[in-house]
Design a protein around this motif. Structure first.
Motif, PDB file in Angstrom:
ATOM      1  N   LEU A 143       0.806  -1.222   0.000  1.00 42.11           N
ATOM      2  CA  LEU A 143       0.000   0.000   0.000  1.00 42.11           C
ATOM      3  C   LEU A 143       0.838   1.271   0.000  1.00 42.11           C
ATOM      4  O   LEU A 143       0.549   2.215  -0.737  1.00 42.11           O
ATOM      5  CB  LEU A 143      -0.944   0.008   1.208  1.00 42.11           C
ATOM      6  N   PHE A 144       1.872   1.313   0.828  1.00 38.11           N
ATOM      7  CA  PHE A 144       2.605   2.560   1.042  1.00 38.11           C
ATOM      8  C   PHE A 144       4.012   2.574   0.447  1.00 38.11           C
ATOM      9  O   PHE A 144       4.645   3.622   0.395  1.00 38.11           O
ATOM     10  CB  PHE A 144       2.682   2.866   2.544  1.00 38.11           C
ATOM     11  N   GLY A 145       4.486   1.396  -0.011  1.00 39.09           N
ATOM     12  CA  GLY A 145       5.810   1.335  -0.615  1.00 39.09           C
ATOM     13  C   GLY A 145       6.923   1.274   0.421  1.00 39.09           C
ATOM     14  O   GLY A 145       6.682   1.382   1.632  1.00 39.09           O
ATOM     15  N   HIS A 146       8.166   1.079  -0.055  1.00 34.94           N
ATOM     16  CA  HIS A 146       9.306   1.065   0.853  1.00 34.94           C
ATOM     17  C   HIS A 146      10.549   1.582   0.149  1.00 34.94           C
ATOM     18  O   HIS A 146      10.631   1.594  -1.081  1.00 34.94           O
ATOM     19  CB  HIS A 146       9.549  -0.352   1.403  1.00 34.94           C
ATOM     20  N   GLU A 147      11.516   2.001   0.948  1.00 27.21           N
ATOM     21  CA  GLU A 147      12.801   2.460   0.432  1.00 27.21           C
ATOM     22  C   GLU A 147      13.755   1.263   0.321  1.00 27.21           C
ATOM     23  O   GLU A 147      13.583   0.245   0.998  1.00 27.21           O
ATOM     24  CB  GLU A 147      13.406   3.523   1.354  1.00 27.21           C
ATOM     25  N   LYS A 148      14.745   1.400  -0.495  1.00 35.62           N
ATOM     26  CA  LYS A 148      15.764   0.359  -0.631  1.00 35.62           C
ATOM     27  C   LYS A 148      16.456   0.146   0.716  1.00 35.62           C
ATOM     28  O   LYS A 148      16.862   1.094   1.380  1.00 35.62           O
ATOM     29  CB  LYS A 148      16.780   0.770  -1.700  1.00 35.62           C
ATOM     30  N   GLY A 149      16.558  -1.125   1.120  1.00 36.85           N
ATOM     31  CA  GLY A 149      17.223  -1.453   2.370  1.00 36.85           C
ATOM     32  C   GLY A 149      16.372  -1.254   3.606  1.00 36.85           C
ATOM     33  O   GLY A 149      16.874  -1.359   4.728  1.00 36.85           O
ATOM     34  N   ALA A 150      15.073  -0.974   3.430  1.00 31.29           N
ATOM     35  CA  ALA A 150      14.205  -0.724   4.589  1.00 31.29           C
ATOM     36  C   ALA A 150      14.058  -1.968   5.452  1.00 31.29           C
ATOM     37  O   ALA A 150      13.850  -1.874   6.665  1.00 31.29           O
ATOM     38  CB  ALA A 150      12.833  -0.240   4.125  1.00 31.29           C
ATOM     39  N   PHE A 151      14.158  -3.140   4.858  1.00 27.85           N
ATOM     40  CA  PHE A 151      14.082  -4.404   5.593  1.00 27.85           C
ATOM     41  C   PHE A 151      14.780  -5.474   4.764  1.00 27.85           C
ATOM     42  O   PHE A 151      15.124  -5.254   3.594  1.00 27.85           O
ATOM     43  CB  PHE A 151      12.620  -4.792   5.885  1.00 27.85           C
ATOM     44  N   GLU A 176      -5.107  13.229   6.442  1.00 32.29           N
ATOM     45  CA  GLU A 176      -4.018  14.126   6.059  1.00 32.29           C
ATOM     46  C   GLU A 176      -3.679  14.102   4.574  1.00 32.29           C
ATOM     47  O   GLU A 176      -2.909  14.940   4.103  1.00 32.29           O
ATOM     48  CB  GLU A 176      -2.750  13.780   6.857  1.00 32.29           C
ATOM     49  N   GLN A 177      -4.201  13.121   3.840  1.00 31.81           N
ATOM     50  CA  GLN A 177      -3.842  12.936   2.424  1.00 31.81           C
ATOM     51  C   GLN A 177      -2.320  12.834   2.261  1.00 31.81           C
ATOM     52  O   GLN A 177      -1.702  13.509   1.430  1.00 31.81           O
ATOM     53  CB  GLN A 177      -4.402  14.070   1.563  1.00 31.81           C
ATOM     54  N   GLU A 178      -1.731  11.974   3.093  1.00 30.17           N
ATOM     55  CA  GLU A 178      -0.299  11.728   2.987  1.00 30.17           C
ATOM     56  C   GLU A 178       0.010  10.313   3.452  1.00 30.17           C
ATOM     57  O   GLU A 178      -0.728   9.734   4.260  1.00 30.17           O
ATOM     58  CB  GLU A 178       0.507  12.745   3.795  1.00 30.17           C
ATOM     59  N   ILE A 179       1.088   9.740   2.911  1.00 35.59           N
ATOM     60  CA  ILE A 179       1.517   8.400   3.303  1.00 35.59           C
ATOM     61  C   ILE A 179       2.993   8.457   3.696  1.00 35.59           C
ATOM     62  O   ILE A 179       3.688   9.458   3.450  1.00 35.59           O
ATOM     63  CB  ILE A 179       1.311   7.380   2.155  1.00 35.59           C
ATOM     64  N   GLU A 180       3.479   7.388   4.315  1.00 33.61           N
ATOM     65  CA  GLU A 180       4.896   7.309   4.661  1.00 33.61           C
ATOM     66  C   GLU A 180       5.414   5.936   4.251  1.00 33.61           C
ATOM     67  O   GLU A 180       4.898   4.904   4.692  1.00 33.61           O
ATOM     68  CB  GLU A 180       5.097   7.534   6.158  1.00 33.61           C
ATOM     69  N   ARG A 196      11.928   8.876   5.060  1.00 36.90           N
ATOM     70  CA  ARG A 196      12.391   9.917   5.980  1.00 36.90           C
ATOM     71  C   ARG A 196      11.313  10.938   6.324  1.00 36.90           C
ATOM     72  O   ARG A 196      11.555  11.851   7.107  1.00 36.90           O
ATOM     73  CB  ARG A 196      13.598  10.634   5.370  1.00 36.90           C
ATOM     74  N   GLY A 197      10.152  10.794   5.745  1.00 37.81           N
ATOM     75  CA  GLY A 197       9.094  11.758   6.028  1.00 37.81           C
ATOM     76  C   GLY A 197       7.851  11.450   5.220  1.00 37.81           C
ATOM     77  O   GLY A 197       7.857  10.571   4.347  1.00 37.81           O
ATOM     78  N   PRO A 198       6.757  12.167   5.487  1.00 40.89           N
ATOM     79  CA  PRO A 198       5.505  11.909   4.782  1.00 40.89           C
ATOM     80  C   PRO A 198       5.566  12.340   3.317  1.00 40.89           C
ATOM     81  O   PRO A 198       6.313  13.253   2.950  1.00 40.89           O
ATOM     82  CB  PRO A 198       4.487  12.742   5.565  1.00 40.89           C
ATOM     83  N   VAL A 199       4.771  11.680   2.499  1.00 49.31           N
ATOM     84  CA  VAL A 199       4.666  11.997   1.069  1.00 49.31           C
ATOM     85  C   VAL A 199       3.220  12.398   0.794  1.00 49.31           C
ATOM     86  O   VAL A 199       2.290  11.625   1.053  1.00 49.31           O
ATOM     87  CB  VAL A 199       5.041  10.769   0.204  1.00 49.31           C
ATOM     88  N   LYS A 200       3.006  13.616   0.306  1.00 55.64           N
ATOM     89  CA  LYS A 200       1.661  14.091   0.013  1.00 55.64           C
ATOM     90  C   LYS A 200       1.112  13.379  -1.223  1.00 55.64           C
ATOM     91  O   LYS A 200       1.808  13.201  -2.215  1.00 55.64           O
ATOM     92  CB  LYS A 200       1.665  15.600  -0.234  1.00 55.64           C
ATOM     93  N   ILE A 201      -0.160  12.988  -1.141  1.00 52.61           N
ATOM     94  CA  ILE A 201      -0.830  12.355  -2.279  1.00 52.61           C
ATOM     95  C   ILE A 201      -2.213  12.958  -2.450  1.00 52.61           C
ATOM     96  O   ILE A 201      -2.747  13.594  -1.539  1.00 52.61           O
ATOM     97  CB  ILE A 201      -0.948  10.828  -2.084  1.00 52.61           C
ATOM     98  N   ASN A 202      -2.782  12.755  -3.611  1.00 48.42           N
ATOM     99  CA  ASN A 202      -4.146  13.214  -3.909  1.00 48.42           C
ATOM    100  C   ASN A 202      -4.917  12.015  -4.447  1.00 48.42           C
ATOM    101  O   ASN A 202      -4.893  11.728  -5.634  1.00 48.42           O
ATOM    102  CB  ASN A 202      -4.101  14.353  -4.929  1.00 48.42           C
ATOM    103  N   VAL A 203      -5.561  11.289  -3.535  1.00 47.56           N
ATOM    104  CA  VAL A 203      -6.212  10.028  -3.892  1.00 47.56           C
ATOM    105  C   VAL A 203      -7.617   9.990  -3.322  1.00 47.56           C
ATOM    106  O   VAL A 203      -7.843  10.387  -2.176  1.00 47.56           O
ATOM    107  CB  VAL A 203      -5.409   8.820  -3.349  1.00 47.56           C
ATOM    108  N   ARG A 204      -8.553   9.516  -4.131  1.00 48.22           N
ATOM    109  CA  ARG A 204      -9.903   9.264  -3.630  1.00 48.22           C
ATOM    110  C   ARG A 204     -10.001   7.794  -3.242  1.00 48.22           C
ATOM    111  O   ARG A 204      -9.569   6.916  -3.989  1.00 48.22           O
ATOM    112  CB  ARG A 204     -10.944   9.557  -4.705  1.00 48.22           C
ATOM    113  N   ILE A 205     -10.595   7.530  -2.072  1.00 47.79           N
ATOM    114  CA  ILE A 205     -10.707   6.154  -1.589  1.00 47.79           C
ATOM    115  C   ILE A 205     -12.130   5.642  -1.757  1.00 47.79           C
ATOM    116  O   ILE A 205     -13.098   6.268  -1.306  1.00 47.79           O
ATOM    117  CB  ILE A 205     -10.287   6.056  -0.113  1.00 47.79           C
ATOM    118  N   VAL A 206     -12.238   4.512  -2.446  1.00 47.99           N
ATOM    119  CA  VAL A 206     -13.483   3.749  -2.493  1.00 47.99           C
ATOM    120  C   VAL A 206     -13.172   2.407  -1.851  1.00 47.99           C
ATOM    121  O   VAL A 206     -12.239   1.716  -2.274  1.00 47.99           O
ATOM    122  CB  VAL A 206     -13.992   3.555  -3.934  1.00 47.99           C
TER     123      VAL A 206
END
Length: 649
Positions: free
Chosen positions: A405-413, A454-458, A463-473
């Motif tokens: 759902l939210f993605g990950h950075e390289k080396g996060a786990f 907040e319309q943001e994911i991490e 290293r911080g939140p990422v703003k998104i513009n998504v409608r949820i159904v």
């Protein structure tokens, strides 16, 4: 904050405890009332923005009675009650509260529920205002169109349909005169398809004559104010209104709403809405029509030629039908098949919510077509040229769903050898459809709530939140209210998603759709398989209509595909349907008594349930279960929690 809240609660200790909690949280408690009359006085004087409302109060009126008044005044309310009687809870739910707290509840739960209630109420106000403004503009546009007045009137009816649903609408004119020369009716036959019924057509359909219809209308009292009647209440007025009785019986109508418009010249233009649903109309419909009264009256006065002879009904009907049948092929609804009034209501709701950014919760049994509803909402929205990302929450392992759902950075786990973009980022600017959201793990529900707020994911490892513009159904076949009760689904997330629910009825409750769906699947799979199967025998169709369809539309689709493969000729003549057995008592144990003795806790549970039934679910107060049992209400609450009593059967 200083938002004004009124507490309506007949237990003074509970009321003052609530006041302390709310005051500490920054709310202004503008009064405490223990009865409906006292509450109404405070409401008129203080004009609260929210009411915390117990169901059982002092006096003859209860919280449900007050809720109806609050709705008419557009004041939000949250129920708080220790009542466990299902019939009472159903009546309370029908008033459409902005939240429901079951006593005893925690301070945090109260504050979260209030936060969500204010959010939902504000959204609903803005949504209603946008709807009203949009309708008024639609009315103006219709007046300017170069079409005849009957087509304009039909277009007005169609624009009202999503907001005040109807299966049959009659408009009478000239001082409310009867059907012979001054009435026109529209019978809904499809999503954007209507049969225009004039006086002659009505006479033929009802097997009466103009003189009889005239007499029926003359025998009916004039309606001077807007009102509605559902189910048994509608039947009760039939003796006074024989024409309404005739229409109800001929067209199988179960509910009625009447709207008289008084023109400046003294003419009465009467809109009569009929529905096949037993509980179609509410006070919300009256409120909307009251707000639209002036613009609707002005529009109708401009388009109805009171002194001009009627043009040919046949010609108008034909033109209207051709024009509207093309509209019914709109891309947004092309994959939703159905003509039942239940499915037409679903399509109306999609039409209302699709242009907005409101979150939508699609509810329905497995196989009813929830994903198709989500796709229609997306393709009919301003986001249609952006991505629609579908996520099945039930199919993803709990260990991977956050990364998905939210993605990950390289080396996060361990194993995260490269950066991964999550589904929410992929859907940026568009729509994300979260299917089977009831399966989402509790820790992910918290993060989803943040996305909604907040319309943001991490990203994981980010290293911080990422703003998104998504409608949820979102969609689920689970009973989310029960999931909330049992602690598996967050209450605050439930109310965030429940802003605009769309409920898809099971196939067994909309039999009218079975032939339409069967023939649709027949044409599709006959072409796909390459067999010249063109029809379904009457015997097979009768069996399809009789069958219960536990797998809903998906099961019907698979049945038709299988039948085409097994059919030799051009017509399906055999129905290979499973014979479902009803729930029966196991014959091994039938009539055999058991020697097992109940435990003390089981006896206590049975006794408490029995007393609750006798007290109609009321716990506190003079006639409450606690008093009958000789216990303090708090002690009874504790015992009920220990014994697992959530509501009595």
């Amino acid at each position: 904050m200083n938002k004004k809240i009124l507490i309506v609660e007949d237990e003074s200790l509970v009321a003052y405890d609530l006041k302390l909690i709310l005051t500490r949280a920054g709310y202004k408690v503008c009064g405490i009332a223990d009865s409906v009359p006292e509450a109404l006085e405070i409401i008129d004087e203080q004009k609260p923005e929210m009411v915390l409302l117990d169901i059982f109060l002092k006096g003859s009126l209860n919280g449900i009675d007050l809720a109806k008044v609050l709705t008419s005044k557009n004041i939000a309310f949250v129920y708080l009650s220790a009542n466990f009687q299902e019939s009472i809870l159903e009546r309370a739910k029908a008033t459409q509260p902005y939240g429901f707290l079951v006593k005893p509840f925690r301070e945090k739960e109260l504050l979260i529920t209030l936060d969500v209630a204010f959010y939902r109420h504000q959204n609903s106000i803005e949504s209603k205002l946008r709807q009203e403004q949009a309708l008024e503009q639609v009315f103006k546009n219709i007046v300017a169109e170069p079409i005849n007045w009957k087509q304009k009137l039909l277009k007005i009816a169609m624009s009202i349909q999503p907001h005040v649903p109807f299966d049959y609408l009659t408009v009478t004119m000239k001082n409310g005169a009867g059907f012979p020369d001054n009435a026109i009716s529209f019978l809904r036959t499809g999503f954007d398809e209507y049969q225009v019924i004039g006086p002659d057509e009505l006479v033929n359909i009802t097997k009466t004559n103009k003189k009889q219809l005239n007499q029926m209308q003359d025998d009916s009292p004039r309606i001077t104010k807007a009102d509605f009647y559902n189910a048994a209440n509608f039947v009760k007025i039939w003796p006074q209104f024989p024409v309404k009785k005739l229409i109800a019986q001929v067209f199988n109508m179960q509910s009625f709403l009447g709207l008289p418009l008084l023109s400046s010249g003294g003419d009465v233009i009467h809109f009569s809405f009929y529905s096949r649903k037993t509980d179609c109309y509410t006070h919300d419909h009256l409120i909307l029509l009251d707000r639209l009264y002036r613009s609707l009256l002005t529009t109708v006065e401009e388009i109805i030629p009171f002194d001009v002879p009627e043009p040919s009904l046949t010609r108008v009907d034909k033109l209207g039908q051709n024009q509207l049948s093309e509209k019914s092929k709109a891309a947004g609804f092309k994959d939703i098949i159905g003509k039942s009034h239940q499915m037409l209501t679903v399509l109306d709701h999609i039409g209302i919510v699709a242009p907005l950014d409101t979150s939508v919760l699609v509810l329905g049994e497995s196989g009813t077509g929830k994903e198709q509803i989500a796709k229609s909402i997306h393709y009919l929205s301003p986001r249609k040229n952006k991505p629609l990302v579908v996520v099945n929450c039930a199919s993803m392992p709990a260990t991977l769903i956050e990364s998905e759902l939210f993605g990950h950075e390289k080396g996060a786990f361990t194993g995260a050898v490269e950066k991964r973009t999550g589904k929410f980022e992929l859907a940026d600017g568009g729509t994300i459809f979260l299917d089977e959201i009831g399966e989402m793990p509790a820790e992910l529900q918290v993060k989803l709530l943040r996305v909604l707020q907040e319309q943001e994911i991490e990203r994981i490892g980010g290293r911080g939140p990422v703003k998104i513009n998504v409608r949820i159904v979102a969609a689920t076949n689970r009973n989310l209210e029960k999931e909330v009760e049992e602690g598996r689904f967050r209450l605050d997330l439930y109310y965030r998603l429940f802003v605009f629910p769309i409920i898809i009825p099971p196939l067994r409750e909309r039999k009218d759709d079975i032939p339409v769906l069967a023939n649709h699947f027949l044409a599709r799979y006959a072409q796909k398989i390459g067999k010249a199967v063109t029809g379904i025998s009457a015997n097979v169709m009768a069996q399809l209509l009789e069958y219960h369809w536990p797998g809903n539309v998906r099961e019907l689709e698979h049945f038709i595909e299988r039948s085409i493969l097994l059919t030799d000729g051009p017509v399906i003549k055999d129905a290979y349907l499973p014979k479902l057995q009803g729930k029966k008592e196991n014959p091994v144990y039938a009539g055999i008594a058991t020697d097992r003795l109940k435990t003390i806790d089981e006896h206590a549970r049975d006794h408490i349930l029995d007393v609750l039934k006798r007290c109609n679910g009321k716990i506190s107060g003079k006639d409450g279960a606690a008093s009958k049992l000789g216990l303090p209400p708090s002690t009874l609450h504790s015992k009920m929690q220990k014994l697992g009593i959530k509501k009595w059967e």
